[in-house]
Design a protein around this motif. Structure first.
Motif, short mmCIF file in Angstrom:
data_model
loop_
_atom_site.label_atom_id
_atom_site.label_comp_id
_atom_site.label_asym_id
_atom_site.label_seq_id
_atom_site.Cartn_x
_atom_site.Cartn_y
_atom_site.Cartn_z
N TYR A 1 0.84 -1.20 0.00
CA TYR A 1 0.00 0.00 0.00
C TYR A 1 0.88 1.25 0.00
CZ TYR A 1 -3.76 -3.19 1.33
OH TYR A 1 -4.67 -4.21 1.36
N PHE A 2 2.00 1.15 0.70
CA PHE A 2 2.92 2.29 0.70
C PHE A 2 3.42 2.57 -0.71
CE2 PHE A 2 7.18 4.03 0.73
CZ PHE A 2 7.08 5.12 1.58
N GLU A 3 3.86 1.50 -1.38
CA GLU A 3 4.41 1.66 -2.74
C GLU A 3 3.42 2.34 -3.67
OE1 GLU A 3 7.35 1.06 -3.22
OE2 GLU A 3 7.91 -0.40 -1.69
N TRP A 4 2.17 1.93 -3.58
CA TRP A 4 1.16 2.44 -4.52
C TRP A 4 0.37 3.60 -3.93
CZ3 TRP A 4 2.04 0.93 -9.25
CH2 TRP A 4 2.74 -0.27 -9.44
N SER B 1 -1.46 7.76 -9.97
CA SER B 1 -2.30 7.78 -11.17
C SER B 1 -2.84 6.39 -11.50
CB SER B 1 -1.51 8.35 -12.35
OG SER B 1 -0.50 7.44 -12.70
N PHE B 2 -2.22 5.36 -10.91
CA PHE B 2 -2.77 4.01 -11.12
C PHE B 2 -3.94 3.78 -10.18
CE2 PHE B 2 1.75 3.32 -12.21
CZ PHE B 2 1.59 2.86 -13.51
N HIS B 3 -4.90 3.06 -10.66
CA HIS B 3 -5.91 2.60 -9.71
C HIS B 3 -5.87 1.08 -9.70
CE1 HIS B 3 -7.68 6.25 -8.28
NE2 HIS B 3 -7.42 6.75 -9.48
N ILE B 4 -5.42 0.54 -8.61
CA ILE B 4 -5.27 -0.91 -8.55
C ILE B 4 -6.43 -1.43 -7.71
CG2 ILE B 4 -3.75 -2.78 -7.82
CD1 ILE B 4 -1.47 -0.57 -8.18
N LYS B 5 -7.33 -2.08 -8.39
CA LYS B 5 -8.58 -2.48 -7.75
C LYS B 5 -8.32 -3.33 -6.51
CE LYS B 5 -13.15 -3.90 -9.27
NZ LYS B 5 -13.31 -5.25 -8.74
N ARG B 6 -7.39 -4.25 -6.68
CA ARG B 6 -7.10 -5.16 -5.56
C ARG B 6 -6.73 -4.38 -4.27
NH1 ARG B 6 -2.31 -7.44 -4.01
NH2 ARG B 6 -1.25 -6.63 -5.84
N LEU B 7 -6.01 -3.28 -4.45
CA LEU B 7 -5.57 -2.54 -3.27
C LEU B 7 -6.62 -1.56 -2.76
CD1 LEU B 7 -1.83 -1.81 -4.15
CD2 LEU B 7 -2.80 -3.69 -2.82
#
Ligand code: SF4
Ligand code: SF4
Lengths: 431, 298
Positions: free
Chosen positions: B189-192, B283-289
């Motif tokens: 979560y930190f990375e993203w 700017s990414f949306h990572i659904k899993r996160l």
């Protein structure tokens, strides 16, 4: 004759000044605590939430109780400011579980590191390090840490709930540890099942217990101390049910009637850093014995009727509480509803001004945190610890609870042992 | 059969303390094994050869002196001031361990009298404590409290006669080269840049809003777990940075931000690189996160 006795192997150190008669019997005993750390001043000026990190550092053995007292204080502050905080039953239960763990490990350490050891020493039989007891307390603290993240000094409770979000795996691990702890208490501490222990209390036959607690009681019997250590017979519980009991008359206890008295401290020419805590102007005893009596728990009440607040009753109350707390933790663990939320965010602390009070039943008795904050900053902070009730040092015409219990004991060494039945903590007393 | 090597003789002395390190130490499930290699000349709670009274009467030699709690010159143990007692014991000790952040840097109790209270070698980050001249034999185990395994590691290294590599504050690198951030379950979560919007969930990183100091705190809390099972960040509590000289900082449950960027960068990360990276990651949306880890807890 006056003798100064340094008391070690407590949390910190204390000095007892004994006045004895020709035969060495204790006529008067004054209690001095010589260290002071200023936690209340350290808290002032800080963000109110920082109390959740600083307050546990009052005490390494009951820091979790200080955390819970601080968080309850903050929640009462929210409430008084018109922003009531809601806790889910899950958050509430988790706090109760971890708090109970702290009490259980404390009582086991007190029994093995302090009481068995010191009573043995007086009899010329010094027992070795109680590794089995330390192992089991490390397990109890592990159970606590499954939810609180660590013990000592976690800060996992915040106004609105707890920070953890456990799954069934933690609950399962916790139940396994609990079974081991229960087994330890039955096999090692009591030497019998808990029902038989109950009936030993009822029938006043504790002396026949086979476990280590039986050994402790027999040590006290050999020292002829079982019926010593009577104090005022006044008891106070403020954390849960809020009951005061004096001479068997029970009344609803009011936090407003609590006061601190600095007349015996250095501030006023006295010899100690510890302030007295008084209820309605008088010394009251807090802790496991008080809790058992105000709740009218059968075994301890039976013992009290026969032996009063003497050593045997006081010792037994701490052991009986271990048994009770394990049963409560089991009940809480098995009824946890993990689908509930852990935390419901309250309004931002910066919007809150006012006063609050948080009270907890800590291992040694009622612990009180009070504060006044302005827009989330701490203006005043005041802590009254359980040991201030029990170890308060009064003038000779009005001795404190532990002082009174030492008067009349046959020798200084024996009186010092009676002192330890109160589970002495110098770091808390002086914070 | 090789004869058993002599046990290390250890003295545990307390300055201004809450006893937290003492109780942390007692949590070591391998205490029994440790006690096969050491014996306490003095310990505040465990059975030992000498009481405090004996200790101050005739200052004994020791292999290891463990000091817990902050230092203040006039603070007394058994009627003897620390300015006398600590140097006397230290001179006669082969190794010294400063146990916990109070002993290491002044810690919480320094706050009450910052002028006169310090650690034994360091006063916050300054090497101006009473034992600075002997700092070569001091090992710093900062932390509030220090982890019991950190202590047994140092004791084992000493009894094996191995060299302990240390950092600028004399903390063993093997324990303190990591950041608390290493091994935290929330790293992804930190990375993203997905923050934990509120306390009490398994998801999200506590860096962006809740004050987590994991990225600037040296310590192996997420490698050598607390009580063998958890850590502050694993239980959803932000790291309070208790192993660092700056402990205790202020406003511990909020992250100071400047234009919605954390005002303090993760250790060793230049601000520009961080900003570039953060911009891209956000700017990414990572659904899993963005979902809960376990659905039925919704
Ligand atoms: S470093 Fe922390 S745990 Fe240790 S004595 Fe100081 S306050 Fe207590
Ligand atoms: S919660 Fe803290 S330690 Fe964990 S990943 Fe986020 S910043 Fe790092």
């Amino acid at each position: 004759m006056i003798t100064h006795e340094l008391i070690e192997r407590i949390e910190g150190e204390a000095v007892l000044d004994f006045q004895t008669d020709k035969s060495g019997r204790v006529q008067e005993a004054a209690i001095r605590f010589l260290h002071f750390r200023g936690i209340e001043a350290i808290l002032e000026g800080r963000n109110a939430l920082d109390s959740l990190v600083i307050a546990p550092r009052v005490c390494g053995i009951c820091g979790h109780s200080h955390l819970i007292a601080a968080v309850r204080m903050l929640e009462s502050l929210y409430e008084n400011a018109g922003y009531p905080v809601t806790l889910t039953p899950k958050a509430h239960a988790l706090r109760e579980i971890t708090l109970s763990c702290e009490l259980i490990q404390n009582h086991i350490k007190w029994l093995y590191l302090v009481m068995l050891h010191e009573s043995g020493k007086l009899l010329g039989e010094e027992p070795p390090v109680a590794l089995k007891a330390l192992y089991v307390t490390s397990q109890v603290n592990q159970l606590c840490a499954l939810f609180s993240g660590q013990w000592p000094h976690s800060s996992y409770a915040l106004p609105g709930g707890v920070t953890c979000d456990p799954t069934h795996i933690e609950v399962m691990q916790a139940l396994k540890i609990l079974s081991e702890v229960e087994r330890f208490i039955e096999d090692e501490v009591l030497g019998c099942g808990t029902e038989l222990f109950e009936s030993h209390m009822k029938n006043d036959t504790l002396g026949t217990l086979k476990g280590d607690f039986g050994t402790l009681l027999r040590n006290f019997e050999r020292l002829e101390l079982l019926d010593s250590g009577k104090s005022h017979g006044r008891f106070l519980v403020l954390g849960n049910e809020r009951i005061a009991m004096a001479f068997d008359v029970r009344s609803n206890a009011q936090p407003d009637l609590v006061s601190e008295d600095a007349s015996q401290t250095f501030e006023n020419g006295g010899k100690t850093y510890a302030k007295n805590a008084l209820y309605n102007g008088e010394f009251y005893e807090g802790g496991p014995l008080a809790r058992a009596l105000v709740q009218e728990r059968a075994g301890i009440s039976d013992l009290y009727r026969i032996h009063g607040d003497s050593a045997v009753t006081r010792l037994c109350a701490r052991v009986e509480e271990m048994v009770l707390l394990c049963a409560q933790v089991r009940q809480l663990l098995t009824s946890l509803d993990l689908s509930q939320r852990s935390f419901i965010p309250p309004a931002s602390i910066e919007t809150i001004s006012g006063s609050g009070i948080g009270i907890v039943e800590a291992p040694r008795g009622s612990l009180i945190h009070k504060a006044r904050i302005e827009k989330g900053r701490i203006m005043e902070y005041s802590i009254i610890t359980p040991t201030q009730w029990n170890l308060g040092n009064g003038p000779s015409d009005n001795p404190g609870t532990a002082q009174k219990a030492m008067i009349g004991v046959e020798s200084i060494a024996k009186a010092s042992l009676i002192f330890r039945t109160f589970d002495v903590c110098s770091v808390c007393t002086t914070h | 059969m090789p004869s058993n090597p002599a046990k290390l003789k250890v003295i545990w002395l307390q300055g201004i303390t809450c006893n937290g390190n003492t109780h942390s130490f007692l949590n070591d499930p391998a205490l029994g094994t440790l006690l096969e290699t050491i014996e306490f000349i003095h310990h505040p709670l465990l059975p030992c050869q000498k009481t405090l009274k004996d200790l101050v009467k005739k200052v004994p030699k020791s292999d290891v002196l463990i000091f817990e709690g902050a230092y203040s010159a006039p603070f007394e143990r058994a009627g003897v001031e620390m300015r006398t007692l600590l140097p006397a014991l230290a001179h006669k000790a082969k190794h010294i361990i400063s146990m916990g952040s109070c002993a290491s840097f002044g810690g919480i109790f320094k706050e009450n009298d910052p002028e006169h209270i310090s650690g034994i070698v360091f006063d916050k980050e300054n090497g101006s404590g009473p034992l600075k001249a002997m700092q070569e034999k001091v090992i710093t185990l900062s932390g509030c409290p220090a982890h019991p395994k950190w202590l047994s590691f140092v004791i084992d290294m000493i009894s094996a006669g191995r060299e302990i590599l240390v950092d600028e504050f004399r903390r063993p690198k093997e324990l303190y080269a990591y950041l608390v951030h290493n091994g935290c379950l929330r790293n992804e979560y930190f990375e993203w840049k997905v923050d934990s919007e509120r306390f009490g969930t398994k998801e999200g990183c506590l860096f962006y809003a809740q004050g987590c100091q994991g990225p600037y705190t040296h310590g192996s809390c997420n490698k050598i777990l607390w009580n063998d099972v958890s850590s502050k960040t694993r239980s959803g509590t932000p790291c309070v940075g208790c192993t660092e000289p700056a402990f205790p900082k202020r406003d511990l449950f909020t992250t100071k931000t400047y234009m919605s960027i954390p005002s303090e960068m993760p250790l060793g990360i230049p601000k520009r690189s961080y900003l570039a990276l953060a911009g891209a990651a956000k700017s990414f949306h990572i659904k899993r996160l963005e979902e809960r880890l376990i659905d039925d807890h919704a």
